[in-house]
Design a protein around this motif. Structure first.
Motif, PDB file in Angstrom:
ATOM      1  N   PRO A 117       0.827  -1.214   0.000  1.00  0.00           N
ATOM      2  CA  PRO A 117       0.000   0.000   0.000  1.00  0.00           C
ATOM      3  C   PRO A 117       0.858   1.260   0.000  1.00  0.00           C
ATOM      4  O   PRO A 117       1.885   1.333   0.675  1.00  0.00           O
ATOM      5  CB  PRO A 117      -0.801  -0.123   1.295  1.00  0.00           C
ATOM      6  CG  PRO A 117      -0.773  -1.566   1.634  1.00  0.00           C
ATOM      7  CD  PRO A 117       0.531  -2.080   1.146  1.00  0.00           C
ATOM      8  N   ASP A 126      -5.428   3.177  -0.442  1.00  0.00           N
ATOM      9  CA  ASP A 126      -5.474   1.774  -0.857  1.00  0.00           C
ATOM     10  C   ASP A 126      -5.366   0.792   0.301  1.00  0.00           C
ATOM     11  O   ASP A 126      -5.374  -0.422   0.094  1.00  0.00           O
ATOM     12  CB  ASP A 126      -4.384   1.491  -1.894  1.00  0.00           C
ATOM     13  CG  ASP A 126      -2.985   1.840  -1.410  1.00  0.00           C
ATOM     14  OD1 ASP A 126      -2.852   2.389  -0.295  1.00  0.00           O
ATOM     15  OD2 ASP A 126      -2.018   1.571  -2.153  1.00  0.00           O
ATOM     16  N   ALA A 127      -5.252   1.303   1.527  1.00  0.00           N
ATOM     17  CA  ALA A 127      -5.227   0.436   2.706  1.00  0.00           C
ATOM     18  C   ALA A 127      -5.876   1.169   3.868  1.00  0.00           C
ATOM     19  O   ALA A 127      -5.845   2.403   3.939  1.00  0.00           O
ATOM     20  CB  ALA A 127      -3.804   0.035   3.066  1.00  0.00           C
ATOM     21  N   LEU A 166       1.631  -6.084   4.965  1.00  0.00           N
ATOM     22  CA  LEU A 166       0.978  -5.827   3.681  1.00  0.00           C
ATOM     23  C   LEU A 166       1.978  -5.620   2.543  1.00  0.00           C
ATOM     24  O   LEU A 166       1.581  -5.510   1.381  1.00  0.00           O
ATOM     25  CB  LEU A 166       0.055  -4.614   3.793  1.00  0.00           C
ATOM     26  CG  LEU A 166      -1.147  -4.781   4.734  1.00  0.00           C
ATOM     27  CD1 LEU A 166      -1.917  -3.472   4.836  1.00  0.00           C
ATOM     28  CD2 LEU A 166      -2.064  -5.903   4.274  1.00  0.00           C
ATOM     29  N   ASP A 220      -3.921 -10.252   2.510  1.00  0.00           N
ATOM     30  CA  ASP A 220      -5.128  -9.439   2.452  1.00  0.00           C
ATOM     31  C   ASP A 220      -5.272  -8.549   3.679  1.00  0.00           C
ATOM     32  O   ASP A 220      -5.700  -7.389   3.585  1.00  0.00           O
ATOM     33  CB  ASP A 220      -6.370 -10.337   2.370  1.00  0.00           C
ATOM     34  CG  ASP A 220      -6.394 -11.200   1.124  1.00  0.00           C
ATOM     35  OD1 ASP A 220      -6.450 -10.625   0.025  1.00  0.00           O
ATOM     36  OD2 ASP A 220      -6.350 -12.441   1.251  1.00  0.00           O
ATOM     37  N   ARG A 229      -6.034  -4.276   3.066  1.00  0.00           N
ATOM     38  CA  ARG A 229      -6.067  -3.679   1.740  1.00  0.00           C
ATOM     39  C   ARG A 229      -7.497  -3.187   1.516  1.00  0.00           C
ATOM     40  O   ARG A 229      -8.454  -3.805   2.005  1.00  0.00           O
ATOM     41  CB  ARG A 229      -5.682  -4.702   0.672  1.00  0.00           C
ATOM     42  CG  ARG A 229      -4.251  -5.175   0.790  1.00  0.00           C
ATOM     43  CD  ARG A 229      -3.837  -5.994  -0.409  1.00  0.00           C
ATOM     44  NE  ARG A 229      -2.547  -6.628  -0.162  1.00  0.00           N
ATOM     45  CZ  ARG A 229      -1.367  -6.030  -0.334  1.00  0.00           C
ATOM     46  NH1 ARG A 229      -1.333  -4.768  -0.781  1.00  0.00           N
ATOM     47  NH2 ARG A 229      -0.248  -6.652  -0.064  1.00  0.00           N
TER      48      ARG A 229
END
Length: 251
Positions: A4, A97-98, A121, A127, A187
């Protein structure tokens, strides 16, 4: 899928607590507890911080301190659902995005622990990220309130794949046992998938929400940290945290 680049921290908070009513607004050193948690999240310096609130009183407290609060449906069944709604409202253009889901009752949490939940991540297949620390006392192993994480952790590694979570003392055999710390890094797509899933069989049996993700085939990796942050669930916890933060302020 890459690591991310633009995480967002979201802190779910609601007033309905059976053991400590109005917990997010509990006074600690002249400020509501939720403001202390918000400050810790800001100090982590990994991205913007949003407080996902169920009531206007919490939103007012956060905004008075200079924070961002998003009012969400009070009927949400879990903090994850509350966080998802707040993220959708705050970031409809999907710039982030996270999402780091940070509990609102950890006013003494070290910012380094918040940063640590992002690290798993970096592996593309992960995930959801979370945290764990080694169990050092036998009483914790037998305590069903201490959630145990079963982690496939090679020697010397500080991040491993979480294979199961339980209130029971698992796994069997010689070796360390891991105390799960309920901070999550999702995520963005994984959070959306997770909240759309029905409750799992094992989730209902163990009363552990994260088992829903594992039952659905989602991958959770856990990063190791040194200590368990003190959560505030009872008046005794509140008194203890007031003393801890008072001592910190005098140093």
């Amino acid at each position: 899928m890459s690591a991310p680049r633009r995480p967002l921290i979201a802190i779910p908070a609601r007033l309905a607590s059976t053991r400590l009513p109005d917990k997010p607004l509990a006074d600690i050193g002249g400020e509501p507890m939720i403001v202390h948690v918000w400050r810790r999240a800001i100090e982590a310096d990994i991205g913007p911080v949003v407080v996902a609130v169920a009531e206007a009183a919490i939103a007012d407290a956060v905004r008075a301190a200079g924070g961002i609060a998003v009012l969400t449906d009070p009927a949400h069944p879990s903090g994850s659902d509350r966080v998802h709604e707040a993220v959708m409202r705050h970031d409809p253009d999907r710039r982030h995005d996270a999402v780091i889901n940070l509990q609102g009752d950890l006013p003494a949490l070290e910012p380094a622990a918040i940063r640590a939940v992002v690290a798993p991540l970096a592996t593309a297949e992960v995930d959801i990220a979370t945290l764990a620390t080694v169990i050092r006392h036998e009483a914790e192993l037998a305590d069903p309130n201490v959630v145990k994480a079963v982690i496939a952790l090679p020697p010397g590694a500080t991040i491993g794949r979480a294979l199961y979570f339980s209130r029971a003392p698992v796994p069997a055999g010689e070796g360390p046992h891991w105390h799960h710390i309920g901070i999550y890094g999702y995520r963005r797509t994984a959070l959306e998938r997770f909240v759309a899933l029905p409750p799992g069989v094992l989730e209902r049996r163990e009363r552990l929400e994260q088992l829903r993700a594992l039952e659905a085939g989602m991958r959770i990796d856990a990063g190791l940290v040194d200590t368990v942050p003190l959560g505030v669930d009872t008046p005794a916890d509140l008194a203890r945290i007031r003393q801890i933060l008072s001592d910190e302020s005098k140093r």
